[in-house]
Write a protein that holds these residues in place. Sequence first.
Motif, PDB file in Angstrom:
ATOM      1  N   LEU A 101       0.836  -1.197   0.000  1.00 14.30           N
ATOM      2  CA  LEU A 101       0.000   0.000   0.000  1.00 14.30           C
ATOM      3  C   LEU A 101       0.871   1.247   0.000  1.00 14.30           C
ATOM      4  O   LEU A 101       2.012   1.230   0.474  1.00 14.30           O
ATOM      5  CB  LEU A 101      -0.877   0.031   1.256  1.00 14.30           C
ATOM      6  N   CYS A 102       0.295   2.336  -0.481  1.00 12.59           N
ATOM      7  CA  CYS A 102       1.002   3.611  -0.442  1.00 12.59           C
ATOM      8  C   CYS A 102       1.039   4.123   0.995  1.00 12.59           C
ATOM      9  O   CYS A 102       0.012   4.154   1.662  1.00 12.59           O
ATOM     10  CB  CYS A 102       0.314   4.637  -1.327  1.00 12.59           C
ATOM     11  N   PRO A 103       2.191   4.524   1.488  1.00  7.32           N
ATOM     12  CA  PRO A 103       2.269   5.034   2.859  1.00  7.32           C
ATOM     13  C   PRO A 103       1.504   6.353   3.040  1.00  7.32           C
ATOM     14  O   PRO A 103       1.095   6.675   4.143  1.00  7.32           O
ATOM     15  CB  PRO A 103       3.771   5.245   3.082  1.00  7.32           C
ATOM     16  N   ASN A 104       1.291   7.084   1.971  1.00  9.21           N
ATOM     17  CA  ASN A 104       0.583   8.369   2.093  1.00  9.21           C
ATOM     18  C   ASN A 104      -0.914   8.235   1.915  1.00  9.21           C
ATOM     19  O   ASN A 104      -1.685   8.998   2.479  1.00  9.21           O
ATOM     20  CB  ASN A 104       1.059   9.360   1.021  1.00  9.21           C
ATOM     21  N   CYS A 105      -1.317   7.332   1.064  1.00  4.86           N
ATOM     22  CA  CYS A 105      -2.709   7.361   0.614  1.00  4.86           C
ATOM     23  C   CYS A 105      -3.523   6.154   1.063  1.00  4.86           C
ATOM     24  O   CYS A 105      -4.737   6.131   0.892  1.00  4.86           O
ATOM     25  CB  CYS A 105      -2.777   7.447  -0.907  1.00  4.86           C
ATOM     26  N   GLU A 106      -2.910   5.144   1.581  1.00  2.00           N
ATOM     27  CA  GLU A 106      -3.607   3.926   1.969  1.00  2.00           C
ATOM     28  C   GLU A 106      -4.383   3.305   0.815  1.00  2.00           C
ATOM     29  O   GLU A 106      -5.503   2.856   0.945  1.00  2.00           O
ATOM     30  CB  GLU A 106      -4.560   4.180   3.151  1.00  2.00           C
ATOM     31  N   ALA A 145       3.814   1.867  -7.995  1.00  4.41           N
ATOM     32  CA  ALA A 145       3.630   3.309  -7.818  1.00  4.41           C
ATOM     33  C   ALA A 145       2.214   3.612  -7.350  1.00  4.41           C
ATOM     34  O   ALA A 145       1.281   2.842  -7.587  1.00  4.41           O
ATOM     35  CB  ALA A 145       3.901   4.022  -9.134  1.00  4.41           C
ATOM     36  N   CYS A 146       2.077   4.751  -6.674  1.00  2.00           N
ATOM     37  CA  CYS A 146       0.771   5.198  -6.215  1.00  2.00           C
ATOM     38  C   CYS A 146       0.192   6.174  -7.224  1.00  2.00           C
ATOM     39  O   CYS A 146       0.859   7.126  -7.626  1.00  2.00           O
ATOM     40  CB  CYS A 146       0.895   5.884  -4.858  1.00  2.00           C
ATOM     41  N   HIS A 147      -1.057   5.945  -7.605  1.00  4.82           N
ATOM     42  CA  HIS A 147      -1.673   6.824  -8.603  1.00  4.82           C
ATOM     43  C   HIS A 147      -2.225   8.105  -8.008  1.00  4.82           C
ATOM     44  O   HIS A 147      -2.679   8.969  -8.721  1.00  4.82           O
ATOM     45  CB  HIS A 147      -2.777   6.068  -9.337  1.00  4.82           C
ATOM     46  N   HIS A 148      -2.220   8.183  -6.710  1.00  4.56           N
ATOM     47  CA  HIS A 148      -2.701   9.417  -6.099  1.00  4.56           C
ATOM     48  C   HIS A 148      -1.591  10.432  -5.926  1.00  4.56           C
ATOM     49  O   HIS A 148      -1.716  11.571  -6.316  1.00  4.56           O
ATOM     50  CB  HIS A 148      -3.339   9.124  -4.736  1.00  4.56           C
ATOM     51  N   CYS A 149      -0.474   9.999  -5.295  1.00  2.00           N
ATOM     52  CA  CYS A 149       0.519  10.984  -4.881  1.00  2.00           C
ATOM     53  C   CYS A 149       1.846  10.816  -5.591  1.00  2.00           C
ATOM     54  O   CYS A 149       2.735  11.633  -5.453  1.00  2.00           O
ATOM     55  CB  CYS A 149       0.731  10.900  -3.376  1.00  2.00           C
ATOM     56  N   GLY A 150       2.005   9.739  -6.349  1.00  5.77           N
ATOM     57  CA  GLY A 150       3.253   9.581  -7.081  1.00  5.77           C
ATOM     58  C   GLY A 150       4.309   8.788  -6.327  1.00  5.77           C
ATOM     59  O   GLY A 150       5.386   8.531  -6.859  1.00  5.77           O
ATOM     60  N   HIS A 151       4.010   8.379  -5.106  1.00  4.65           N
ATOM     61  CA  HIS A 151       4.976   7.559  -4.359  1.00  4.65           C
ATOM     62  C   HIS A 151       5.346   6.301  -5.167  1.00  4.65           C
ATOM     63  O   HIS A 151       4.491   5.674  -5.772  1.00  4.65           O
ATOM     64  CB  HIS A 151       4.364   7.153  -3.012  1.00  4.65           C
ATOM     65  N   ARG A 152       6.651   5.985  -5.161  1.00  2.00           N
ATOM     66  CA  ARG A 152       7.123   4.812  -5.894  1.00  2.00           C
ATOM     67  C   ARG A 152       8.027   3.982  -5.028  1.00  2.00           C
ATOM     68  O   ARG A 152       8.766   4.520  -4.212  1.00  2.00           O
ATOM     69  CB  ARG A 152       8.030   5.269  -7.045  1.00  2.00           C
TER      70      ARG A 152
HETATM   71 ZN    ZN Z   1       0.117   7.754  -2.437  1.00  3.36          ZN
END
Ligand code: ZN
Length: 741
Positions: A453-458, A471-478
């Motif tokens: 899971l994305c650490p920022n967006c869950e 990668a996270c489609h919300h915040c760009g975390h990879r």
């Molecule tokens: Zn994210």
Amino acid sequence: MIAQVQPLTRTRAVRGTFDYRLSDAQAPSVRVGSVLRIRFGGQRTLGVVTGLSEITDVDPGKLSEPDEVLESALTPELVGLAEWMAHEYCSTSARALSLMLAPGAAQGAGAKRVLVAELTGAGRDALATEPVADASPAPRLTARQRELLATLDRTGPAAASELGTDSLRRLAARGLVALDRRTRPRRPPAHAVGAASATAPPLTVAQQTALDRLLEAIRSRTGADANGDGADEYEFLLHGVTGSGKTEVYLGAVAAVLNAGRTAIVLVPEIAMTPQTLWRFQARFGDVVAVLHSALTQGQRRDEWFRLRSGEARVCVGPRSAVLAPLDDIGLIVVDEEHEGSYKHEGDPRFDARAVARWRANAHGATLVLGSATPRPESVHELTRLRLPERVDGRPMPPVELLDMRSSHQPLHPETRMALADLRHAGGKAIMLLNRRGWSNFLSCRNCGRVWLCPNCEVALVLHRHGAFVACHHCGHRERVPDRCPDCASVSVARHGAGTERIEHELRDGLGTDAFPIFRLDADASTLQARARTLQAFEAAAAGVLVGTQMVAKGHDFPGVSLGVVIDADQTLRFPDFRSEERTFALVTQLAGRTGRGAEAAGAGDRVRSRVLVQTLAPDARSLRFAAGHDADGFVADELGRRRALRYPPFASLIRVVCSAEAEPEAGDAAARIHERIVVDGAAVLGPAPLFRLRGRFRSQVLVKATDREPAIEAVGRAVDAVAPAAAKRGVSVSVDVDPV
Ligand code: ZN
Ligand code: ADP
Ligand code: ZN
């Protein structure tokens, strides 16, 4: 007379209205909402009148005159709605107005005039007196002529071409028939689907209680009562399990509104998925019902639009675009299956039909009803809830069993195989749902079920097809694809992507297809008609399995289904989206609602008990636990708590800005420039995050999470207006999605 006109151009750069001088001949027919053919910037285009005035700042001699006033005028209310939509969805009035025009208006589509034949008084006499005697003074008629007159006598005015124009002309010459050209609406054919009655059945107590609340609101918002103490509650959520008779409540409310001389809009997710609903309204109210949807011909859509505009039709049934129906004095707006994502428009403006419905209900003094078995948490939070807790037939919901797939390497759980074998033995029907939403490749641990899971967006991180990244489609975390699971150290990390073909193969293998047919409903590959045929074949079959994606759990009503199976239920959970829990809960609950209904299921139930099997890698997921417990209230409460904590709707607003271009840097640059211009208190601005290429274009996204909606919308609108025109010159297009679904 001066008309202030909004030219209908696509460009963002054109803002505000332009003055046109109306000729004396034009002036009397022009109102706010009139549609004009104008010259604008050296081109011919359409424009909508947003105001009228005697004076202008421009030298009147320099103003041009519209070429033509079209008959397809909008209402002033729709002009106001377009302005609101332009602001609310960071778009332009012109784009919003373009969605409201009569179908084909731009191409100059007109009404169809046909030659209509009608029996005259002399014709009626001739029919009555002939053939008394040869000596009779009445003109002689051949048998064929008698038949024609008799037909006209029976049907009333009819299209001449359908009866034989030449014969009718000879009768007209003798004064027995009148022929004239009339406009005749091209009506969409009505499709009778399932049983529907012209009268209401006696309602259950729960239905009557809910309907009474709606009637009270309708009454207090209609006519004289509407002034002063109108109902303060007029936005309702009808939360009723599948088969609880919600449609009957809508029908009762529509009847009341029609009796009061007002009009109604009924929104359905997709006509092709819900032909029964349309038919029930047509069967109950007849010609007063118009239908607007994209599967009609343009001529049919145009004529239905005019029937609504003229007041001949007073109920509009259709998918999201029907919320823009040109009706006056709307007394009721119904949104059926309000949880469906299809209520969000994909073009520009990216309007949400549910939000537009609320705006219009407010503008008209209408009552609003959103209905669902699995309402969105925000609807529960914001609307007055009316409950229908039980199925009309009194049948209990089937048990929902969660099957842990973590240790299984087969697509079907042993329990599922057994259930299918039993079903085959007893001869019943099953619906099997392959839970896939677009392509959604993600990572999970085979051993402990951990999902990355994305650490920022869950939300779940999505596997890049070519890269070694998730990668996270919300915040760009990879992050890199790991070699082993950080929780349990297992090296068995699975890359998922369900195999439709493999499932089908398994089924054919295990069941033997000749005795036990498999119906496959494929969203991507087949046409609407092919889908309809598959559904009809399944309905008619004595036994079989219907296999397909999400759509098998929607809208349809098949009696006799005693088994529901969800393959890989947590797939939606990993879709990168804050609504994944909600979607998963809805999916399982909707499938349960369609299992174990009707007399045949009762028959089969003696041998095969109705049940729903949910295969999952995440048997502890909250959405699945609540679905298994048939606990909608528990789910909504839990989900609202989570959203409050994470600042998701309805506790914050999301705004998504996507820049796309053929070259990656261009898209990224534009997104970065928009990002830096969005300065607003109490809002988190995330990104730019690269998205997957779509139709060969690179995309980059900025996501705004705002507690204060209005300033955030304004800030995004300003940023986009500042950046978009220059970006457009470099081939970058910018789209804004307020309240993405
Ligand atoms: Zn994210
Ligand atoms: P929902 O929209 O909540 O899924 P429907 O309105 O489709 O439920 O109703 C389910 C079935 O029950 C339909 O076949 C409908 O005709 C029937 N039905 C609804 N209300 C009644 C009633 N009061 N008495 C008898 N049958 C009803
Ligand atoms: Zn693990």
